[in-house]
Motif scaffolding. Structure first.
Motif, PDB file in Angstrom:
ATOM      1  N   ALA A 154      -4.237  15.114 -14.223  1.00 32.51           N
ATOM      2  CA  ALA A 154      -2.884  14.770 -13.789  1.00 32.51           C
ATOM      3  C   ALA A 154      -2.788  13.297 -13.419  1.00 32.51           C
ATOM      4  CB  ALA A 154      -2.478  15.650 -12.600  1.00 32.51           C
ATOM      5  N   LEU A 155      -3.813  12.787 -12.750  1.00 32.97           N
ATOM      6  CA  LEU A 155      -3.830  11.375 -12.373  1.00 32.97           C
ATOM      7  C   LEU A 155      -3.839  10.477 -13.599  1.00 32.97           C
ATOM      8  CD1 LEU A 155      -4.202   9.034 -10.370  1.00 32.97           C
ATOM      9  CD2 LEU A 155      -6.646   9.557 -10.324  1.00 32.97           C
ATOM     10  N   LEU A 156      -4.664  10.798 -14.582  1.00 34.98           N
ATOM     11  CA  LEU A 156      -4.709   9.983 -15.800  1.00 34.98           C
ATOM     12  C   LEU A 156      -3.391  10.033 -16.547  1.00 34.98           C
ATOM     13  CD1 LEU A 156      -8.299  10.865 -17.066  1.00 34.98           C
ATOM     14  CD2 LEU A 156      -7.543   8.710 -16.037  1.00 34.98           C
ATOM     15  N   ALA A 157      -2.768  11.208 -16.581  1.00 33.33           N
ATOM     16  CA  ALA A 157      -1.465  11.336 -17.250  1.00 33.33           C
ATOM     17  C   ALA A 157      -0.418  10.487 -16.539  1.00 33.33           C
ATOM     18  CB  ALA A 157      -1.049  12.804 -17.285  1.00 33.33           C
ATOM     19  N   ALA A 158      -0.438  10.503 -15.207  1.00 30.96           N
ATOM     20  CA  ALA A 158       0.520   9.697 -14.447  1.00 30.96           C
ATOM     21  C   ALA A 158       0.295   8.215 -14.703  1.00 30.96           C
ATOM     22  CB  ALA A 158       0.389  10.015 -12.962  1.00 30.96           C
ATOM     23  N   ALA A 159      -0.965   7.791 -14.799  1.00 31.12           N
ATOM     24  CA  ALA A 159      -1.274   6.391 -15.050  1.00 31.12           C
ATOM     25  C   ALA A 159      -0.794   5.963 -16.435  1.00 31.12           C
ATOM     26  CB  ALA A 159      -2.772   6.158 -14.913  1.00 31.12           C
ATOM     27  N   VAL A 170       0.858  -1.177   0.000  1.00 32.79           N
ATOM     28  CA  VAL A 170       0.000   0.000   0.000  1.00 32.79           C
ATOM     29  C   VAL A 170       0.897   1.230   0.000  1.00 32.79           C
ATOM     30  CG1 VAL A 170      -1.699   1.324   1.306  1.00 32.79           C
ATOM     31  CG2 VAL A 170      -1.876  -1.170   1.196  1.00 32.79           C
ATOM     32  N   VAL A 171       0.761   2.064  -1.015  1.00 29.90           N
ATOM     33  CA  VAL A 171       1.554   3.288  -1.133  1.00 29.90           C
ATOM     34  C   VAL A 171       0.681   4.447  -0.676  1.00 29.90           C
ATOM     35  CG1 VAL A 171       2.856   4.788  -2.688  1.00 29.90           C
ATOM     36  CG2 VAL A 171       2.854   2.293  -3.045  1.00 29.90           C
ATOM     37  N   ASP A 172       0.976   4.988   0.492  1.00 36.08           N
ATOM     38  CA  ASP A 172       0.166   6.081   1.028  1.00 36.08           C
ATOM     39  C   ASP A 172       0.366   7.353   0.212  1.00 36.08           C
ATOM     40  OD1 ASP A 172      -0.634   4.379   3.014  1.00 36.08           O
ATOM     41  OD2 ASP A 172       0.767   5.136   4.511  1.00 36.08           O
ATOM     42  N   HIS A 173      -0.746   8.040  -0.044  1.00 36.89           N
ATOM     43  CA  HIS A 173      -0.696   9.315  -0.760  1.00 36.89           C
ATOM     44  C   HIS A 173      -1.654  10.293  -0.097  1.00 36.89           C
ATOM     45  CE1 HIS A 173      -0.016  11.978  -4.190  1.00 36.89           C
ATOM     46  NE2 HIS A 173      -1.299  12.292  -4.097  1.00 36.89           N
ATOM     47  N   PRO A 174      -1.201  11.495   0.220  1.00 34.64           N
ATOM     48  CA  PRO A 174      -2.096  12.468   0.853  1.00 34.64           C
ATOM     49  C   PRO A 174      -3.388  12.631   0.061  1.00 34.64           C
ATOM     50  CG  PRO A 174       0.154  13.287   0.837  1.00 34.64           C
ATOM     51  CD  PRO A 174       0.152  12.042   0.008  1.00 34.64           C
ATOM     52  N   ALA A 175      -4.506  12.497   0.760  1.00 36.19           N
ATOM     53  CA  ALA A 175      -5.796  12.393   0.085  1.00 36.19           C
ATOM     54  C   ALA A 175      -6.138  13.593  -0.789  1.00 36.19           C
ATOM     55  CB  ALA A 175      -6.900  12.172   1.121  1.00 36.19           C
ATOM     56  N   LEU A 176      -5.710  14.775  -0.414  1.00 31.46           N
ATOM     57  CA  LEU A 176      -6.103  15.972  -1.154  1.00 31.46           C
ATOM     58  C   LEU A 176      -5.021  16.490  -2.084  1.00 31.46           C
ATOM     59  CD1 LEU A 176      -8.044  17.905   1.642  1.00 31.46           C
ATOM     60  CD2 LEU A 176      -8.818  16.074   0.121  1.00 31.46           C
ATOM     61  N   ALA A 177      -3.929  15.762  -2.195  1.00 26.47           N
ATOM     62  CA  ALA A 177      -2.828  16.192  -3.060  1.00 26.47           C
ATOM     63  C   ALA A 177      -2.950  15.535  -4.431  1.00 26.47           C
ATOM     64  CB  ALA A 177      -1.489  15.823  -2.435  1.00 26.47           C
ATOM     65  N   PRO A 178      -2.610  16.245  -5.502  1.00 24.88           N
ATOM     66  CA  PRO A 178      -2.672  15.636  -6.832  1.00 24.88           C
ATOM     67  C   PRO A 178      -1.659  14.509  -6.975  1.00 24.88           C
ATOM     68  CG  PRO A 178      -1.622  17.792  -6.925  1.00 24.88           C
ATOM     69  CD  PRO A 178      -2.166  17.660  -5.555  1.00 24.88           C
ATOM     70  N   VAL A 179      -2.008  13.514  -7.775  1.00 20.80           N
ATOM     71  CA  VAL A 179      -1.093  12.411  -8.081  1.00 20.80           C
ATOM     72  C   VAL A 179      -0.351  12.764  -9.357  1.00 20.80           C
ATOM     73  CG1 VAL A 179      -0.892   9.959  -8.623  1.00 20.80           C
ATOM     74  CG2 VAL A 179      -2.627  10.741  -6.986  1.00 20.80           C
ATOM     75  N   THR A 180       0.937  12.939  -9.258  1.00 14.08           N
ATOM     76  CA  THR A 180       1.730  13.330 -10.426  1.00 14.08           C
ATOM     77  C   THR A 180       2.675  12.236 -10.900  1.00 14.08           C
ATOM     78  OG1 THR A 180       3.364  14.343  -8.950  1.00 14.08           O
ATOM     79  CG2 THR A 180       1.621  15.767  -9.813  1.00 14.08           C
TER      80      THR A 180
END
Length: 457
Positions: free
Chosen positions: A245-250, A206-216
């Protein structure tokens, strides 16, 4: 003579059967201390067995101290001092007070709609089930109805054959994780606890990511699990820029975005936010559930996987028969076809729209609202001591109030997550009185029959 029956067709030897019967007669009180047993010769004749069978049984019981012999008198049930103490009857564990859960996932199902629910199950009982194992994708007519519903309510256009019926959103996530390549799973923190446990159970990090921060970036991840329409549990809608940004990272990492669309139908401030999957079905796996619109106990959901994983999932389900029970699927089909689910959603939306401002009016003087008012719960930020006091006061009044800290892993957010779907209006008023009393430092009085309990943070 003793009430004994020996079964020669059983694998258990006759002496063992006889010894077991005598033990049972002693423990159930048919034979009591000092009772004389028949002689081995008499009992053998009565049972139609060799005398040696009875002698072996008596010898075994003597060795175990169930019986004793008296010279010249025969065999007797042992005295109380020698008799093995019978095992105490199993007793159920003592139950504490049953608290009403103020959780984020229990919906309001208007009792006036019970007739439609009953009608659906009557149809199940009158419908012939499929021959053999059902379609691994799910009931065909149900997938038709779900595809229509996704297009109408979520702006997601799919073919029925692209829909897989699951046993809820976590089941869909579990199956999807089994089809992905190696890598961890990014999960919002704080986030949905069942998803975290599902990822861990699949053997993935499980990779924790701050809930309100964008995924880059998603380097090293096979997937990112998100709740974009209503972040669980902070309540925010994922901004358009963050979605892109999330879709681009994916795309860059070759990862899959798992969209859990758990309660998007229950917006009452604006129209429901379109599904993230509508932007790129090749990168997004869409998870839906009937738990909020029909019933959590039905345990049904649906998965629309990216095309590259769909056939693999179908093949695996064909082999494992990993599909929900046909009766539940058939009942859901009736509930969708007859408009029952839409009616329940409309009614619940009105109830939530009425309750959310009442909750906000009571809580606002004591805590900070974490996100917009939507759905069947709201999250309130407080210091740790106030959150603990609120939960303790709620428990004293007979309610179980989740702490925001319970949804966190590395995040350091504190407060309470107050669900208002699974209660009556009167219960909500009582709960709010207790919680706000706890937040204000005023002890809440316990109603009769529900003792106060400590916080179990």
């Amino acid at each position: 003579m003793l009430p004994v029956h020996l079964d020669r067709t059983r694998a258990e030897p006759l002496p063992a059967q006889l010894a077991a019967t005598v033990r049972r007669l002693v423990t159930d009180g048919t034979l009591t201390t000092g009772d004389r047993l028949p002689s081995s010769r008499a009992l053998a004749a009565d049972l139609g067995v060799a005398r040696a069978v009875v002698e072996q049984a008596y010898d075994q019981l003597l060795a175990e101290a169930w019986v004793e012999t008296r010279r010249g008198s025969g065999t007797f049930v042992a005295s109380g001092e020698a008799l093995p103490a019978p095992a105490p009857p199993p007793r159920p564990a003592a139950r504490g007070p049953q608290h009403i859960r103020l959780d984020a996932g229990t919906p309001w199902i208007d009792p006036r709609h019970v007739a439609g629910w009953r009608r659906a199950w009557r149809e199940v009982s009158a419908t012939r089930p499929p021959r053999g194992y059902p379609d691994p994708r799910g009931l065909a007519e149900l997938r038709d109805a779900l595809a229509e519903r996704l297009a109408r309510t979520r702006g997601l256009t799919v073919e029925p054959d692209e829909v897989l019926v699951t046993a809820g959103s976590t089941d869909g996530l579990r199956q999807l994780l089994g089809a992905l390549g190696p890598g961890g799973v990014l999960v919002e923190d704080p986030g949905y606890r069942a998803a975290v446990e599902t990822v861990r159970a699949a053997g993935r990090a499980v990779v924790d990511h701050p809930a309100l921060a964008p995924v880059t970036g998603l380097a090293g991840c096979a997937a990112a699990y998100v709740t974009p329409a209503h972040q669980h549990p902070l309540g925010r809608v994922m901004p358009a820029a963050d979605r892109l940004a999330l879709l681009a990272a994916a795309r860059s990492a070759g990862a899959v975005v798992v969209e859990d669309d758990y309660d998007s139908e229950f917006r009452y401030d604006v129209a429901p936010v379109p599904a993230l999957a509508a932007l790129d079905q090749s990168r997004v796996a869409y998870l839906g559930t009937a738990s909020k619109s029909v019933s959590p106990s039905l345990r049904l959901g649906w998965l629309v996987a990216p095309p590259e994983f769909h056939e693999l999932l179908v093949r695996r389900r064909t082999i494992t028969h990993d599909t929900p029970p046909w009766p539940a699927q058939r009942a859901l089909l009736t509930l969708l076809r007859d408009g029952w689910a839409d009616k329940v959603v409309r009614t619940a939306r009105r109830v939530y729209a009425d309750r959310a401002p009442r909750v906000a009016a009571a809580m606002a003087p004591h805590a900070e609202l974490a996100g917009p008012l939507a759905g069947m719960y709201s999250t309130w930020l407080t210091d740790p001591a106030s959150a603990t006091a609120a939960r303790a006061a709620a428990r004293a009044a007979g309610f179980d109030l989740p702490l925001l800290a319970d949804y966190c892993r590395t995040a350091r957010r504190t407060g309470v997550v107050l669900g208002f779907g699974g209660v009556t209006d009167a219960e909500l008023d009582r709960a709010l009185s207790a919680i706000t009393g706890g937040l204000a430092g005023t002890p809440a009085r316990s109603p009769a029959g529900v003792p106060a309990g400590p916080s179990d943070q």
